[in-house]
Design a protein around this motif. Structure first.
Motif, PDB file in Angstrom:
ATOM      1  N   GLU A 232      48.675  64.702  80.075  1.00  0.00           N
ATOM      2  CA  GLU A 232      48.858  66.147  79.862  1.00  0.00           C
ATOM      3  C   GLU A 232      49.749  66.790  80.912  1.00  0.00           C
ATOM      4  OE1 GLU A 232      45.345  68.681  79.241  1.00  0.00           O
ATOM      5  OE2 GLU A 232      44.881  67.233  77.646  1.00  0.00           O
ATOM      6  N   VAL A 233      49.590  66.349  82.144  1.00  0.00           N
ATOM      7  CA  VAL A 233      50.402  66.931  83.220  1.00  0.00           C
ATOM      8  C   VAL A 233      51.891  66.659  82.956  1.00  0.00           C
ATOM      9  CG1 VAL A 233      49.952  64.894  84.670  1.00  0.00           C
ATOM     10  CG2 VAL A 233      50.817  66.966  85.712  1.00  0.00           C
ATOM     11  N   ASN A 234      52.199  65.501  82.397  1.00  0.00           N
ATOM     12  CA  ASN A 234      53.591  65.187  82.086  1.00  0.00           C
ATOM     13  C   ASN A 234      54.119  66.102  80.988  1.00  0.00           C
ATOM     14  OD1 ASN A 234      53.218  63.086  83.838  1.00  0.00           O
ATOM     15  ND2 ASN A 234      53.369  61.461  82.303  1.00  0.00           N
TER      16      ASN A 234
ATOM     17  N   VAL B 289      61.971  66.361  72.170  1.00  0.00           N
ATOM     18  CA  VAL B 289      62.279  65.826  70.844  1.00  0.00           C
ATOM     19  C   VAL B 289      61.599  64.473  70.678  1.00  0.00           C
ATOM     20  CG1 VAL B 289      64.131  65.057  69.306  1.00  0.00           C
ATOM     21  CG2 VAL B 289      64.500  67.025  70.811  1.00  0.00           C
ATOM     22  N   LEU B 290      60.750  64.387  69.679  1.00  0.00           N
ATOM     23  CA  LEU B 290      60.035  63.133  69.390  1.00  0.00           C
ATOM     24  C   LEU B 290      60.815  62.326  68.359  1.00  0.00           C
ATOM     25  CD1 LEU B 290      57.539  61.229  69.282  1.00  0.00           C
ATOM     26  CD2 LEU B 290      56.516  62.831  67.641  1.00  0.00           C
ATOM     27  N   LEU B 291      61.151  61.101  68.712  1.00  0.00           N
ATOM     28  CA  LEU B 291      61.768  60.181  67.757  1.00  0.00           C
ATOM     29  C   LEU B 291      60.681  59.272  67.212  1.00  0.00           C
ATOM     30  CD1 LEU B 291      65.001  59.159  69.731  1.00  0.00           C
ATOM     31  CD2 LEU B 291      64.688  61.047  68.108  1.00  0.00           C
TER      32      LEU B 291
ATOM     33  N   ARG C 193      52.840  63.945  69.004  1.00  0.00           N
ATOM     34  CA  ARG C 193      53.151  65.126  68.177  1.00  0.00           C
ATOM     35  C   ARG C 193      52.803  66.423  68.908  1.00  0.00           C
ATOM     36  NH1 ARG C 193      51.684  61.357  64.222  1.00  0.00           N
ATOM     37  NH2 ARG C 193      49.509  62.022  64.250  1.00  0.00           N
ATOM     38  N   ALA C 194      51.734  66.371  69.679  1.00  0.00           N
ATOM     39  CA  ALA C 194      51.350  67.584  70.416  1.00  0.00           C
ATOM     40  C   ALA C 194      52.396  67.960  71.464  1.00  0.00           C
ATOM     41  CB  ALA C 194      49.991  67.373  71.084  1.00  0.00           C
ATOM     42  N   ALA C 195      53.096  66.967  71.977  1.00  0.00           N
ATOM     43  CA  ALA C 195      54.084  67.239  73.032  1.00  0.00           C
ATOM     44  C   ALA C 195      55.413  67.731  72.468  1.00  0.00           C
ATOM     45  CB  ALA C 195      54.324  65.960  73.839  1.00  0.00           C
TER      46      ALA C 195
END
Ligand code: S3P
Length: 172
Positions: free
Chosen positions: A89-91, A102-104, A145-147
């Motif tokens: 979470e900290v990251n 952007v999630l690939l 996905r949350a990030a």
């Protein structure tokens, strides 16, 4: 050439194309590239596999967190994050401060094809199967996905197409 001041952080599972897409963003928009794995390996003077084997995963994860904190302040940069970066979470908080995340994504089959001959990823070494990858993807998916500010499926697409899609959404 389009000037792109906002940073882009590429996240996602191993073999989802972060390095390839980072290079395409560099070529198309002149963005600088920071590859967190490469920088960590360089600073430690050993490969990611050796860091895991000799110092342990936790040590590596702490280096990842420190690096993200250190990277606050870079501009016009694509930060290609190691596949585990979005799991803490900290990251995620640091990534969101640094730029657009952007999630690939890719299917387990695509990932398997991309990683099967590679020996640089300790978490997949001796675990290379579509089933193992699918299980890890399922466990990590919610955190990825949350990030993410944006999600892009990479299966069957070129880096240039993906790059254009990112820019349509993000570039000014
Ligand atoms: C990892 C992914 C790797 C590297 C390390 C751990 C992970 O990066 O950071 O082997 O936990 O998913 P790539 O996604 O660049 O292969």
């Amino acid at each position: 050439m389009m000037k792109h001041e906002e940073n882009i952080l590429l996240i996602g599972f191993m073999g989802c194309g972060k390095t390839t897409v980072a290079n395409a963003l560099h070529d198309a928009y002149g963005m600088d590239i920071i590859d967190t794995d490469a920088l960590i390996a360089d600073r430690e003077g050993m490969s990611i596999s050796d860091i895991f084997a000799q110092k342990g995963e936790e040590y590596f994860r702490n280096l990842e967190t420190q690096l993200l904190i250190e990277l606050q302040g870079v501009e016009n940069t694509v930060i290609s994050c190691g596949g585990g970066m979005a799991l803490r979470e900290v990251n995620v908080a640091e990534m969101k401060k640094a730029g657009r995340v952007v999630l690939l994504t890719a299917s387990p089959e695509t990932i398997y094809e991309r990683v099967k001959d590679d020996h640089s990823r300790p978490l997949l070494e001796n675990n290379k199967s579509v089933e193992f990858i699918a299980g890890m993807l399922e466990a990590r998916g919610p955190k990825y996905r949350a990030a993410a500010d944006m999600v892009i499926a990479t299966d069957g697409r070129t880096a240039e197409e993906i790059c254009r899609e990112i820019c349509r959404e993000i570039c000014r």
